[in-house]
Each structure stands twice: as C-alpha cells, then as structure tokens.
Scaffold this motif. Structure first.
Motif, mmCIF file in Angstrom:
data_model
loop_
_atom_site.group_PDB
_atom_site.id
_atom_site.type_symbol
_atom_site.label_atom_id
_atom_site.label_comp_id
_atom_site.label_asym_id
_atom_site.label_seq_id
_atom_site.Cartn_x
_atom_site.Cartn_y
_atom_site.Cartn_z
ATOM 1 N N SER A 1 0.834 -1.212 0.000
ATOM 2 C CA SER A 1 0.000 0.000 0.000
ATOM 3 C C SER A 1 0.865 1.257 0.000
ATOM 4 O O SER A 1 0.561 2.223 -0.709
ATOM 5 N N ALA A 2 1.942 1.239 0.767
ATOM 6 C CA ALA A 2 2.848 2.398 0.798
ATOM 7 C C ALA A 2 3.553 2.566 -0.546
ATOM 8 O O ALA A 2 3.801 3.694 -0.984
ATOM 9 N N THR A 3 3.846 1.457 -1.222
ATOM 10 C CA THR A 3 4.488 1.531 -2.537
ATOM 11 C C THR A 3 3.542 2.167 -3.558
ATOM 12 O O THR A 3 3.954 3.023 -4.339
ATOM 13 N N ILE A 4 2.281 1.762 -3.546
ATOM 14 C CA ILE A 4 1.309 2.362 -4.465
ATOM 15 C C ILE A 4 1.188 3.858 -4.168
ATOM 16 O O ILE A 4 1.171 4.687 -5.083
ATOM 17 N N HIS A 5 1.155 4.215 -2.890
ATOM 18 C CA HIS A 5 1.054 5.629 -2.515
ATOM 19 C C HIS A 5 2.290 6.397 -2.999
ATOM 20 O O HIS A 5 2.178 7.525 -3.488
ATOM 21 N N HIS A 6 3.450 5.775 -2.870
ATOM 22 C CA HIS A 6 4.697 6.363 -3.396
ATOM 23 C C HIS A 6 4.545 6.673 -4.881
ATOM 24 O O HIS A 6 4.899 7.767 -5.333
ATOM 25 N N GLU A 7 4.022 5.720 -5.639
ATOM 26 C CA GLU A 7 3.894 5.919 -7.089
ATOM 27 C C GLU A 7 2.924 7.049 -7.424
ATOM 28 O O GLU A 7 3.130 7.769 -8.396
ATOM 29 N N PHE A 8 1.897 7.251 -6.613
ATOM 30 C CA PHE A 8 1.011 8.398 -6.821
ATOM 31 C C PHE A 8 1.770 9.709 -6.639
ATOM 32 O O PHE A 8 1.382 10.732 -7.192
ATOM 33 N N GLY A 9 2.865 9.679 -5.887
ATOM 34 C CA GLY A 9 3.695 10.870 -5.707
ATOM 35 C C GLY A 9 4.381 11.328 -6.981
ATOM 36 O O GLY A 9 4.875 12.447 -7.050
ATOM 37 N N HIS A 10 4.413 10.468 -8.006
ATOM 38 C CA HIS A 10 5.017 10.826 -9.296
ATOM 39 C C HIS A 10 3.966 11.245 -10.321
ATOM 40 O O HIS A 10 4.298 11.509 -11.466
ATOM 41 N N THR A 11 2.719 11.284 -9.920
ATOM 42 C CA THR A 11 1.637 11.585 -10.870
ATOM 43 C C THR A 11 1.268 13.066 -10.830
ATOM 44 O O THR A 11 1.754 13.822 -9.989
ATOM 45 N N ARG A 12 0.372 13.448 -11.693
ATOM 46 C CA ARG A 12 -0.070 14.845 -11.754
ATOM 47 C C ARG A 12 -0.769 15.298 -10.481
ATOM 48 O O ARG A 12 -0.886 16.481 -10.221
#
Length: 197
Positions: free
Chosen positions: A108-119
């Motif tokens: 879950s933290a990894t998915i949240h991390h990846e949202f940090g690279h989105t618009r």
C-alpha cells in the motif's frame, strides 16, 4: 468507490489505451490478479481512500478541461511505476517481499509512493524522467507516512537501478551501488548484508 475506480480507470481489454499496454487487465479475471487485491487493500486505507476520491473527481473534471483520464495499467514488463497520467503495476504486484536495500515491501505504501510521481502531487502535466531526488521526495512525502501508518519502519534508502545508485532518504547523499542504512543511525550507509533484520 473502488469498483467505480476499476470501471473508470483500470485499462481493460477493450480500452483504446490498451494497444500501448498489451498486458491490460481482463475484466472477467480481474480478481485473480494479485495487483488487484493490493490496490483494493490500498483503497481501504485512509490515505488510499483519499487518493481514490481525487482520481474519481479528476475523472469528472478531466473531460471538461480536455486532459487525459488517469489510468491504472497492468504492465508485466515493469515494476510498480507512477507517471504523469498513469500508474503501472505488474499483475503479480508486489513481486518482492524485500527490497535490495533490505527494507520490507509495504504494497500500500508503494502504491502511494507511485502516486507521488503523478499529476496529483508533482503538478506536472507532461511526461518527464523521474530523478533519484524525485524518488527521495516521494518516499518522504508519500511512502514513509503510509509505512508508519501501517506500523512499518520508514524507508531510509532508495536504490534506483536506472542510475545504479542509492540515495539516503535522510541526508540526500547518493552513492554508487546498492546500499542499506545502519539501523542504529540511518544516516549512515552500510552493505545490505550487514544490516540486521
């Protein structure tokens, strides 16, 4: 809310976008993918629910202002990755239990991390290469708060195979190769084999 997200944002076999991602989700077997369950678990967290709400609101407004709809893509040739307009996950996500730096994977933290690279967080509206410093910021702002909420140890090192280097999350120091951090003082790099679990 999660089922609306799947319906509206998961790239499925009939989606025009899927020609770029041949491993697109197949609706009739979606629940058999490990990544689907990881994303469902993410959506059940408070931080994931907020993110799902942002994506669904964006679906509504993006059609009015003429921007691409945000997509969640199955990409079995990649690890988890966030980009301006999408997140990619291999069907078997998470593929690892432990990272090269010795840290335990928190899906879950990894998915949240990846949202940090989105618009939604970077504020950029065109594709750009994510630097190792961008990875550090995503760990600080997105991943570590989620890891701590999940009662996991924060991540103190990020190895990026594109640059063949590790960045220390606390100090910002970049060092060539794969490194872990000392449990007693995470500002200090050590060899991953010397890190006690």
């Amino acid at each position: 809310m999660f089922h609306r997200l799947v319906e509206q944002n998961f790239v499925q076999e009939l989606d025009v976008f899927s020609k770029y991602y041949p491993d697109s989700w197949q609706t009739h077997v979606l629940s058999q993918f490990k990544a689907y369950h990881s994303f469902l678990d993410y959506a059940k967290t408070p931080y994931g629910a907020v993110m799902m709400g942002r994506v669904l609101r964006d679906n509504f407004t993006s059609s009015f202002i003429g921007i691409k709809r945000f997509k969640i893509v199955r990409d079995d040739y990649s690890s988890a990755k966030g980009d301006t307009n999408l997140i990619r996950l291999p069907a078997g996500f998470p593929l690892l239990k432990r990272l090269a730096t010795g840290d335990e994977v928190d899906p879950s933290a990894t998915i949240h991390h990846e949202f940090g690279h989105t618009r939604f967080f970077k504020g950029h509206h065109s594709r750009k290469e994510v630097s190792i410093q961008d990875e550090r910021i995503a760990v600080i702002r997105m991943e570590n708060p989620a890891r701590m909420y999940n009662k996991n140890e924060p991540r103190y090192a990020y190895y990026d195979k594109r640059f063949e280097a590790t960045i220390n999350i606390i100090t910002g120091q970049v060092k060539h190769g794969i490194w872990a951090t000392d449990k007693a003082d995470p500002r200090i790099f050590i060899e991953p084999s010397k890190r006690m679990p």
